[in-house]
Design an enzyme around this catalytic site. Sequence first.
Site: not given
Ligand SMILES: Cc1ncc(C[n+]2csc(CCOP(=O)(O)OP(=O)(O)O)c2C)c(N)n1
Lengths: 168, 572
Positions: B50, B112-113, B162, B469
């Site tokens: 979802e 439930f749910q 529902k 990042m």
């Molecule tokens: C759902 C979620 N969890 C954690 C983060 C924190 N976060 C931002 S960028 C990143 C790394 C992304 O890694 P990747 O997809 O390999 O992309 P890259 O930066 O290596 O290009 C993280 C963990 C986020 N933005 N979203």
Amino acid sequence: MGKVKKRWIALYVENEVGVLAKVAGLFSGKSYNLSSLTVGTTEHEDISRMTIGVTSDDITFEQIKKQLNTMVEVIKVVDLTDMPIHMKEVLFAKLKRITAEEKAEAFRIAETYGITVIDIDRDAVLLESTLTERRNDELCALLRATFSHIDIVRGGAVAVEGLSTSCR
Amino acid sequence: MDIAGKKLIVKALMEEGVDKVFAYPGGMIVDIMDELYQKADIELILARHEQALVHEAEGYARATGKTGVCLVTSGPGATNTITAIADAHYDSVPLVVITGQVAQDLIGNDAFQEVDIVGMTRSITKYGVTVRDRKSLGRILKMAFVIASTGKPGPVLIDIPKDIQQAAGPGEYPDQVSIRGYKPNESVHIGQLKKAYKLLKSAKHPMILAGGGVRISGAEDKLLEFAHRMNIPVATTIMGKGVIPEDDPLYVGNSGMHGRYAANMAIMECDVLFSIGTRFNDRITGDLNEFAPKARIIHVDVETASISRNVVVDIPVVSDAALALEKLVEWAEPMKTDKWRTIIADWEKEHPLSMKKPAYGVSPQQVCEAISDTFSGALFVTDVGQHQMWATQYIKLNSDSRLITSGGLGTMGFGFPAAIGAKIGAPERDVVCITGDGGMQMNMQEMATAMCHGIKTVTCIFNNEYLGMVRQMQQMFFGKRYGITSLRKQSTWRDTSKDVTNRESQYVPDFMKWADAYGALGIRVTEESEILPALTQAKASDLPVVIEFTIPPEEVVLPMVQGGKAMSEMIL
Ligand SMILES: Cc1ncc(C[n+]2csc(CCOP(=O)(O)OP(=O)(O)O)c2C)c(N)n1
Ligand SMILES: [Mg+2]
């Protein structure tokens, strides 16, 4: 940023499930300092009116009003801060384990403040005050300084615009 | 004539012109599903999760400008949508999310749910309500479509128990509703706009900062015309990237945390900043006290609450971007900005955007440039991370192409499903997803959705073996202590010397086998000469394609302004 001070809003909202939670949630979610909130019905049964007291600076207060306005359930936001308004808050104070002398003092205070003693026991009195919030603050301070065993129950302020403003 | 609630729901969708519903089944919506089964003109898209479903609806909405419609069951079906609803909220994407709910006599029993999904999403929806009375169903559905798509768009959640779906009641679906607490701004205060224009006209160093609001209101052409009539240079936010073609001589680039040096400098040095359709997010402003310190600021936004929230502005104009620009174009007279534009051009020469050629693997810049050349005019959809920032820096947008990205919430896992949704909305266009090896794994089950519905997207995975990042922060500010950002096997985490080219032994998963498992086409690119052939092959393919690019693990995104620092303090 402007001065941090107490401000008042009257809020007309849809009388629906969840609206109170949504308004309260806005204040907690955005870290606005909510100091009192009362809600009751109006002449229209599908509209409620809230009186909200907040402590904030000018910029935050502007933002609060705007955020409230973006809510679909909010019909109107009225800033009461600089308006001529009538405001009252209900307060009950139970003074317990008091001496006869303290009891006499309680009556004197009641008379001076123009509030009522609504119940009395051998060593206790129950005061009812319907004053402005600020006057109730002062009363509380005095009671705390004078008596050692007190219960205080406050209702939050309700405010209405004076006739000269609301009829315009 | 009275009809069942479920019939009215389907009637509402038909009258709103909904042609796709992104759906995932469950007991509390089975009645509606059955009703939809009999309507050939509404296509049901079955996602595999979802969260992804709502991102797909977002991709659809962002690509078409139409409202994305989601249908999910109660409880876990509803809670799974929350992240994506928040994403839509922060990027102003119009969605109507219909959640099934247990029958009203069970609400409050911990049935439930049963979950209070309206309560849970209160702060991330534009409007949300549980339908408690069959009679109000038509009005509430109409409200949902009106509120989602007008003013500043956003997600609306309608929770339908529902018993309401089954109960008989009025069969009318209103063509309009009046909502006393909802009055989106539909005009512009001419006096205020005149003041804004006068101020702008008086500037020596004027700048336009354009955000995503310009696109939402369809004001791209007007903005271009306005800028040209007045000779004012334009910088964009990430959400605004592409609202003016990037080869336009007045375009300076993206500003913000990873913006172009010249764009950030121009905002630091301008004397009047005309900003339109941006909420001055902290990624754009950096240290608020140091933002555009020399400028008087004009702020045009459709939402009053967005004005003077983050940045205190001199002239606020509450208006839809297109409305305001239409007037401004009428008044616009050329300004002399040659000198100012030369200054900006010199900044650009001083620190252009470019990356060094890597020792092995391919450079993100090369890949992005090759992608924009091969897929000119495409919809580019990104995930979140370094690859996203590189895409905002090096993907070139012309007047046909667009970038779709998760700007406000920065939701990893957004890219791939949003690309699928975008392709569903714009089947005639190329859709290219640019994602990371981390984010890809947050919604990779959606390959089944793509395969089963025959949706061809090209997914470019920038595999740098890291959650890059965050690793970049560790690399620059935490002494290279790469704890839990390495996506290699844990035994090799601390071993930075390990030969990273030997990925078979270290990297999980093998993206080629994954593509294969779903019947998609996988292509691995490890050196420069393979980039173009891979992209060309992908473009020609009828199948969904996954291209994995080997990116050197320690590449960083520059320039960079550290969170909370002034925009002039760029690490170059
Ligand atoms: C759902 C979620 N969890 C954690 C983060 C924190 N976060 C931002 S960028 C990143 C790394 C992304 O890694 P990747 O997809 O390999 O992309 P890259 O930066 O290596 O290009 C993280 C963990 C986020 N933005 N979203
Ligand atoms: Mg990565």
